[in-house]
Design a protein around this motif. Structure first.
Motif, PDB file in Angstrom:
ATOM      1  N   GLN A 138       0.799  -1.199  -0.042  1.00  0.00           N
ATOM      2  CA  GLN A 138      -0.032  -0.125  -0.023  1.00  0.00           C
ATOM      3  C   GLN A 138       0.918   1.107  -0.087  1.00  0.00           C
ATOM      4  OE1 GLN A 138      -2.896  -0.117   3.175  1.00  0.00           O
ATOM      5  NE2 GLN A 138      -4.585   1.251   1.720  1.00  0.00           N
ATOM      6  N   SER A 139       0.441   2.197  -0.703  1.00  0.00           N
ATOM      7  CA  SER A 139       1.410   3.602  -0.905  1.00  0.00           C
ATOM      8  C   SER A 139       0.208   4.527  -0.728  1.00  0.00           C
ATOM      9  CB  SER A 139       1.990   3.404  -2.204  1.00  0.00           C
ATOM     10  OG  SER A 139       1.040   3.262  -3.307  1.00  0.00           O
ATOM     11  N   PHE A 140       0.808   5.858  -0.082  1.00  0.00           N
ATOM     12  CA  PHE A 140       0.203   6.819   0.262  1.00  0.00           C
ATOM     13  C   PHE A 140       0.848   8.164  -0.396  1.00  0.00           C
ATOM     14  CE2 PHE A 140      -0.530   3.765   3.630  1.00  0.00           C
ATOM     15  CZ  PHE A 140      -2.142   3.710   3.570  1.00  0.00           C
ATOM     16  N   TYR A 141      -0.063   8.996  -1.263  1.00  0.00           N
ATOM     17  CA  TYR A 141       0.557  10.248  -1.872  1.00  0.00           C
ATOM     18  C   TYR A 141      -0.215  11.327  -1.081  1.00  0.00           C
ATOM     19  CZ  TYR A 141       2.372   6.432  -4.859  1.00  0.00           C
ATOM     20  OH  TYR A 141       2.976   5.348  -5.435  1.00  0.00           O
ATOM     21  N   SER A 142       0.756  12.248  -0.498  1.00  0.00           N
ATOM     22  CA  SER A 142      -0.099  13.436   0.026  1.00  0.00           C
ATOM     23  C   SER A 142      -0.656  14.444  -0.813  1.00  0.00           C
ATOM     24  CB  SER A 142       0.842  14.002   1.012  1.00  0.00           C
ATOM     25  OG  SER A 142       2.260  14.314   0.291  1.00  0.00           O
ATOM     26  N   VAL A 143      -1.822  15.113  -0.261  1.00  0.00           N
ATOM     27  CA  VAL A 143      -2.313  16.057  -1.228  1.00  0.00           C
ATOM     28  C   VAL A 143      -2.446  17.192  -0.398  1.00  0.00           C
ATOM     29  CG1 VAL A 143      -4.456  16.577  -2.550  1.00  0.00           C
ATOM     30  CG2 VAL A 143      -3.639  14.243  -2.490  1.00  0.00           C
ATOM     31  N   TYR A 144      -2.175  18.451  -1.374  1.00  0.00           N
ATOM     32  CA  TYR A 144      -2.406  19.630  -0.698  1.00  0.00           C
ATOM     33  C   TYR A 144      -3.453  20.329  -1.540  1.00  0.00           C
ATOM     34  CZ  TYR A 144       1.308  19.546   2.983  1.00  0.00           C
ATOM     35  OH  TYR A 144       2.032  19.211   3.948  1.00  0.00           O
ATOM     36  N   GLU A 145      -4.537  21.166  -1.063  1.00  0.00           N
ATOM     37  CA  GLU A 145      -5.243  21.688  -2.087  1.00  0.00           C
ATOM     38  C   GLU A 145      -5.649  23.172  -1.696  1.00  0.00           C
ATOM     39  OE1 GLU A 145      -8.712  19.179  -1.344  1.00  0.00           O
ATOM     40  OE2 GLU A 145      -9.113  19.871   0.683  1.00  0.00           O
ATOM     41  N   TYR A 146      -6.036  23.933  -2.739  1.00  0.00           N
ATOM     42  CA  TYR A 146      -6.286  25.413  -2.776  1.00  0.00           C
ATOM     43  C   TYR A 146      -7.394  25.635  -3.663  1.00  0.00           C
ATOM     44  CZ  TYR A 146      -5.682  30.212  -4.369  1.00  0.00           C
ATOM     45  OH  TYR A 146      -6.071  31.456  -4.851  1.00  0.00           O
ATOM     46  N   THR A 147      -8.324  26.507  -3.382  1.00  0.00           N
ATOM     47  CA  THR A 147      -9.429  26.858  -4.134  1.00  0.00           C
ATOM     48  C   THR A 147      -9.401  28.128  -4.371  1.00  0.00           C
ATOM     49  OG1 THR A 147     -10.906  25.069  -3.429  1.00  0.00           O
ATOM     50  CG2 THR A 147     -12.117  27.030  -4.542  1.00  0.00           C
ATOM     51  N   ASN A 148      -9.346  28.691  -5.853  1.00  0.00           N
ATOM     52  CA  ASN A 148      -9.152  30.053  -6.140  1.00  0.00           C
ATOM     53  C   ASN A 148     -10.524  30.645  -6.648  1.00  0.00           C
ATOM     54  OD1 ASN A 148      -8.716  32.500  -7.485  1.00  0.00           O
ATOM     55  ND2 ASN A 148      -6.827  31.894  -8.463  1.00  0.00           N
ATOM     56  N   THR A 149     -11.333  31.410  -5.578  1.00  0.00           N
ATOM     57  CA  THR A 149     -12.332  31.731  -5.890  1.00  0.00           C
ATOM     58  C   THR A 149     -12.739  32.864  -7.108  1.00  0.00           C
ATOM     59  OG1 THR A 149     -12.525  33.188  -4.016  1.00  0.00           O
ATOM     60  CG2 THR A 149     -13.420  31.079  -3.638  1.00  0.00           C
ATOM     61  N   GLU A 150     -11.491  33.743  -7.049  1.00  0.00           N
ATOM     62  CA  GLU A 150     -11.639  34.559  -8.097  1.00  0.00           C
ATOM     63  C   GLU A 150     -11.877  34.214  -9.348  1.00  0.00           C
ATOM     64  OE1 GLU A 150      -8.545  37.546  -7.971  1.00  0.00           O
ATOM     65  OE2 GLU A 150      -8.635  37.923  -6.069  1.00  0.00           O
ATOM     66  N   LEU A 151     -10.798  33.132  -9.859  1.00  0.00           N
ATOM     67  CA  LEU A 151     -10.806  32.649 -11.159  1.00  0.00           C
ATOM     68  C   LEU A 151     -11.711  31.352 -11.429  1.00  0.00           C
ATOM     69  CD1 LEU A 151      -6.927  33.428 -11.956  1.00  0.00           C
ATOM     70  CD2 LEU A 151      -9.336  34.507 -12.564  1.00  0.00           C
ATOM     71  N   ASP A 152     -12.310  30.674 -10.170  1.00  0.00           N
ATOM     72  CA  ASP A 152     -13.090  29.478 -10.239  1.00  0.00           C
ATOM     73  C   ASP A 152     -12.285  28.443 -10.762  1.00  0.00           C
ATOM     74  OD1 ASP A 152     -15.526  28.224  -9.884  1.00  0.00           O
ATOM     75  OD2 ASP A 152     -16.110  28.559 -12.021  1.00  0.00           O
ATOM     76  N   ASN A 153     -11.158  28.123 -10.029  1.00  0.00           N
ATOM     77  CA  ASN A 153     -10.501  26.952 -10.236  1.00  0.00           C
ATOM     78  C   ASN A 153      -9.872  26.253  -8.905  1.00  0.00           C
ATOM     79  OD1 ASN A 153      -8.269  28.462  -9.801  1.00  0.00           O
ATOM     80  ND2 ASN A 153      -7.819  28.925 -11.995  1.00  0.00           N
TER      81      ASN A 153
END
Length: 156
Positions: free
Chosen positions: A57-72
């Motif tokens: 089993q392998s785990f890959y970390s994820v970081y997230e960000y929502t840009n509300t100005e440009l909707d992405n």
């Protein structure tokens, strides 16, 4: 009577851009520097991408960000998972490292920056230019998603 068929590839069309990042930084330090230079707000996601291959089993970390100005939405995804196993052999402890990659055909890429939503090519090029100005980044570049065999691993 007419017969209609659906092509699964129509639903899986890549509506995201993918940037490969080469660096020796840890994920939290890279997220910090991206926040500083790109004026983003990456935070650790409440989940990891986890896969089981060949009983490992392998785990890959994820970081997230929502840009509300440009909707992405932006995702910083680790491409490397390192598992250190300790074994006992004749009274000595030895460690062996097992390294797996999320996208095996891009083994030299340390992190992927996935951008979903509204953007154009100029936006991606400017983002890459700003990433390459970070002193601790070796290089970054756009990856053609269609050329990846394991692009399904990046859909979540």
């Amino acid at each position: 009577m007419a017969t209609y068929t659906l092509n699964i590839n129509e639903f899986c069309a890549s509506d995201y851009a993918l940037i490969g990042i080469h660096t020796v930084l840890n994920e939290y330090k890279l997220a910090y520097l991206l926040n500083k230079y790109l004026h983003t707000s990456f935070s650790k996601a409440s989940y990891d991408l986890d896969f089981t291959k060949k009983n490992t089993q392998s785990f890959y970390s994820v970081y997230e960000y929502t840009n509300t100005e440009l909707d992405n939405d932006w995702f910083l995804i680790a491409n490397v998972y390192k598992l250190t196993q300790k074994t006992v052999t004749t009274g000595f402890f030895s460690e062996s490292d097992s390294i797996t990659h999320l996208v095996p055909e891009k083994k030299k890429v340390d992190f992927f920056l996935k951008i979903e939503g509204d953007f154009d090519l100029e936006y991606i090029v400017k983002t890459i230019d700003m990433i390459n100005k970070i002193p601790q980044i070796i290089t970054s570049y756009k990856i053609e998603v269609e050329s990846l065999k394991s692009k399904d691993f990046l859909i979540f």
